[in-house]
Motif scaffolding. Structure first.
Motif, mmCIF file in Angstrom:
data_model
loop_
_atom_site.group_PDB
_atom_site.id
_atom_site.type_symbol
_atom_site.label_atom_id
_atom_site.label_comp_id
_atom_site.label_asym_id
_atom_site.label_seq_id
_atom_site.Cartn_x
_atom_site.Cartn_y
_atom_site.Cartn_z
ATOM 1 N N SER A 157 23.174 21.977 -15.334
ATOM 2 C CA SER A 157 21.556 22.420 -14.729
ATOM 3 C C SER A 157 20.858 21.385 -13.774
ATOM 4 C CB SER A 157 20.725 23.201 -15.296
ATOM 5 O OG SER A 157 21.806 24.264 -16.120
ATOM 6 N N THR A 158 20.915 20.346 -14.596
ATOM 7 C CA THR A 158 19.597 19.199 -13.761
ATOM 8 C C THR A 158 20.775 18.367 -13.308
ATOM 9 O OG1 THR A 158 18.250 19.082 -15.620
ATOM 10 C CG2 THR A 158 18.451 17.540 -14.384
ATOM 11 N N LEU A 159 22.364 18.255 -13.026
ATOM 12 C CA LEU A 159 23.303 17.536 -12.551
ATOM 13 C C LEU A 159 23.269 18.260 -11.451
ATOM 14 C CD1 LEU A 159 25.847 15.782 -15.243
ATOM 15 C CD2 LEU A 159 24.044 14.485 -13.390
ATOM 16 N N SER A 160 23.462 19.398 -11.580
ATOM 17 C CA SER A 160 24.290 20.362 -10.521
ATOM 18 C C SER A 160 22.455 20.311 -8.980
ATOM 19 C CB SER A 160 23.715 21.293 -10.624
ATOM 20 O OG SER A 160 25.394 21.833 -11.922
ATOM 21 N N GLU A 161 21.827 20.275 -9.128
ATOM 22 C CA GLU A 161 20.070 20.114 -8.925
ATOM 23 C C GLU A 161 20.160 19.124 -8.328
ATOM 24 O OE1 GLU A 161 16.359 21.308 -10.504
ATOM 25 O OE2 GLU A 161 18.387 22.484 -11.966
ATOM 26 N N TYR A 162 21.197 18.219 -8.636
ATOM 27 C CA TYR A 162 20.931 16.322 -8.040
ATOM 28 C C TYR A 162 22.210 16.336 -7.178
ATOM 29 C CZ TYR A 162 17.712 15.068 -11.585
ATOM 30 O OH TYR A 162 16.076 14.400 -12.523
ATOM 31 N N CYS A 163 22.930 16.332 -7.782
ATOM 32 C CA CYS A 163 24.168 16.543 -6.919
ATOM 33 C C CYS A 163 24.783 17.640 -5.813
ATOM 34 C CB CYS A 163 25.789 15.930 -8.420
ATOM 35 S SG CYS A 163 25.360 15.290 -8.904
ATOM 36 N N LEU A 164 24.510 18.864 -6.044
ATOM 37 C CA LEU A 164 24.744 20.147 -4.956
ATOM 38 C C LEU A 164 24.709 19.992 -3.664
ATOM 39 C CD1 LEU A 164 25.800 22.720 -7.581
ATOM 40 C CD2 LEU A 164 27.691 21.723 -5.610
ATOM 41 N N PRO A 165 23.029 19.241 -3.589
ATOM 42 C CA PRO A 165 23.020 19.259 -2.273
ATOM 43 C C PRO A 165 23.494 18.213 -1.060
ATOM 44 C CG PRO A 165 21.155 18.897 -3.740
ATOM 45 C CD PRO A 165 21.977 19.048 -4.715
ATOM 46 N N TYR A 166 24.162 17.083 -1.718
ATOM 47 C CA TYR A 166 24.662 15.369 -1.071
ATOM 48 C C TYR A 166 26.618 16.762 -0.629
ATOM 49 C CZ TYR A 166 21.960 13.389 -3.021
ATOM 50 O OH TYR A 166 20.788 12.364 -3.764
ATOM 51 N N PHE A 173 32.309 19.352 -5.754
ATOM 52 C CA PHE A 173 30.945 18.107 -7.346
ATOM 53 C C PHE A 173 32.158 17.941 -8.016
ATOM 54 C CE2 PHE A 173 27.358 18.740 -10.734
ATOM 55 C CZ PHE A 173 27.393 16.997 -11.013
ATOM 56 N N ILE A 174 31.709 16.790 -9.047
ATOM 57 C CA ILE A 174 32.726 16.716 -10.086
ATOM 58 C C ILE A 174 32.357 16.485 -11.177
ATOM 59 C CG2 ILE A 174 34.538 15.853 -11.390
ATOM 60 C CD1 ILE A 174 36.623 16.566 -8.534
ATOM 61 N N SER A 175 31.423 16.760 -12.212
ATOM 62 C CA SER A 175 31.184 15.994 -13.514
ATOM 63 C C SER A 175 31.325 15.769 -13.989
ATOM 64 C CB SER A 175 30.438 17.482 -13.973
ATOM 65 O OG SER A 175 28.828 16.352 -15.210
ATOM 66 N N TYR A 176 31.654 14.527 -14.882
ATOM 67 C CA TYR A 176 32.628 13.833 -16.257
ATOM 68 C C TYR A 176 31.252 14.227 -17.536
ATOM 69 C CZ TYR A 176 35.641 11.285 -12.859
ATOM 70 O OH TYR A 176 36.632 10.276 -11.804
ATOM 71 N N LYS A 177 32.157 15.089 -18.584
ATOM 72 C CA LYS A 177 31.522 15.605 -19.309
ATOM 73 C C LYS A 177 32.620 15.002 -20.813
ATOM 74 C CE LYS A 177 27.940 17.262 -17.941
ATOM 75 N NZ LYS A 177 26.324 16.912 -18.380
ATOM 76 N N SER A 178 31.688 15.549 -21.827
ATOM 77 C CA SER A 178 32.377 14.873 -23.511
ATOM 78 C C SER A 178 31.745 15.778 -23.990
ATOM 79 C CB SER A 178 32.183 13.097 -23.733
ATOM 80 O OG SER A 178 30.642 12.630 -23.912
ATOM 81 N N VAL A 192 24.147 26.691 -10.607
ATOM 82 C CA VAL A 192 24.931 26.419 -9.805
ATOM 83 C C VAL A 192 24.778 27.749 -8.572
ATOM 84 C CG1 VAL A 192 27.403 26.638 -9.471
ATOM 85 C CG2 VAL A 192 26.336 25.131 -11.632
ATOM 86 N N PHE A 193 24.628 28.824 -9.595
ATOM 87 C CA PHE A 193 24.513 29.913 -8.362
ATOM 88 C C PHE A 193 23.609 29.656 -7.230
ATOM 89 C CE2 PHE A 193 23.211 33.725 -6.693
ATOM 90 C CZ PHE A 193 24.525 34.989 -6.528
ATOM 91 N N LEU A 194 22.673 29.355 -7.691
ATOM 92 C CA LEU A 194 21.189 29.125 -6.937
ATOM 93 C C LEU A 194 21.171 28.182 -5.734
ATOM 94 C CD1 LEU A 194 18.989 30.220 -9.110
ATOM 95 C CD2 LEU A 194 18.810 31.567 -7.656
ATOM 96 N N LEU A 195 22.137 27.331 -6.286
ATOM 97 C CA LEU A 195 22.465 26.003 -5.573
ATOM 98 C C LEU A 195 23.157 26.004 -4.549
ATOM 99 C CD1 LEU A 195 21.363 23.438 -8.589
ATOM 100 C CD2 LEU A 195 20.354 23.650 -6.423
ATOM 101 N N GLY A 196 23.691 27.032 -4.199
ATOM 102 C CA GLY A 196 25.285 27.516 -3.435
ATOM 103 C C GLY A 196 26.640 26.522 -3.856
ATOM 104 N N GLY A 197 26.178 27.110 -5.229
ATOM 105 C CA GLY A 197 27.675 26.575 -6.123
ATOM 106 C C GLY A 197 28.503 27.559 -6.758
ATOM 107 N N ARG A 198 29.224 27.169 -6.623
ATOM 108 C CA ARG A 198 30.926 28.277 -7.257
ATOM 109 C C ARG A 198 31.133 27.393 -8.705
ATOM 110 N NH1 ARG A 198 34.301 30.292 -4.209
ATOM 111 N NH2 ARG A 198 36.090 28.800 -4.412
#
Length: 224
Positions: A157-166, A173-178, A192-198
């Motif tokens: 959620s936090t990463l999407s807020e930081y990254c999707l605006p770019y 936007f691709i996030s590396y997770k483990s 993600v939805f609120l930020l215009g992402g899917r």
């Protein structure tokens, strides 16, 4: 260098990536600079050669599994919270046609990144000092990139807020997770939805030569 090149080739082979001798030399120089600078500043806890190759270099290149066009297209890409340059610098070495911006909040790390860029003779790559949340509001950076990548440690959620605006509309936007991320994915859907992402897909892989599970979460920007 021979052992290093062998390890790198083995990891890249599983990803369908073939490196030139020059690219292997650039990766080796990067490894040397990383371990050298790490003695005076905290860049990474991983310094043993085999682990750096696998857990930093090959791991960074895993994105080819979910974003095939990265191999040939001259995409603009921003790496948010790049730290010691992962995944941005390995992506630039392997796919030199990419235009890459490395963003980090610590000026000392940006100094290291600029040294790597210079020593490796890389062009079409810039290291920028700044906070992700600030630069995302800057019209010079906002919605300017085909692709945003991040290996930063934060919840989705936090990463999407930081990254999707770019990300440009239609970009990703691709996030590396483990680890286990089902709950995190579920929690992030609203943001993600609120930020215009899917949320497009979440693909899990075994890092070549290890038993480490790595997930790549792909989010497409559908509206501004």
């Amino acid at each position: 260098m021979e052992e290093f090149a062998r390890l790198l080739d083995a990891g890249c082979e599983e990803l369908g990536i073939v490196l030139t001798e020059k690219q292997k030399e650039q990766f080796f120089k990067y490894f040397q600079l990383l371990t050298e600078w790490n003695q005076v500043m905290n860049l990474t806890a991983i310094t043993e050669m085999q682990e750096v190759v696998t857990k930093h270099f090959v791991d960074s290149l895993l994105v080819v599994k979910v974003f095939d066009g990265i191999r040939t297209e001259a995409y603009s890409c921003i790496d948010v919270g790049t730290g010691a340059g992962f995944p941005g610098i390995p992506l630039k070495i392997a796919f030199p046609q990419l235009q890459i911006t490395l963003l980090d909040s610590l000026n000392k790390r940006v100094g290291f990144l600029n040294t790597v860029i210079q020593e490796l003779g890389l062009t079409g790559i810039t290291a920028v000092h700044g906070r992700a949340e600030d630069f995302g509001r800057n019209k010079e950076y906002r919605e300017q990139f085909d692709l945003c990548v991040s290996r930063a440690v934060a919840n989705l959620s936090t990463l999407s807020e930081y990254c999707l605006p770019y990300v440009k509309i239609g970009g990703e936007f691709i996030s590396y997770k483990s680890g286990e991320i089902e709950e995190e994915l579920s929690d992030a859907k609203g943001a993600v939805f609120l930020l215009g992402g899917r949320l497009e897909e979440c693909s899990t892989f075994i890092l070549p030569g290890t038993d480490i599970h790595r997930s790549l979460v792909k989010i497409v920007k559908v509206n501004g």
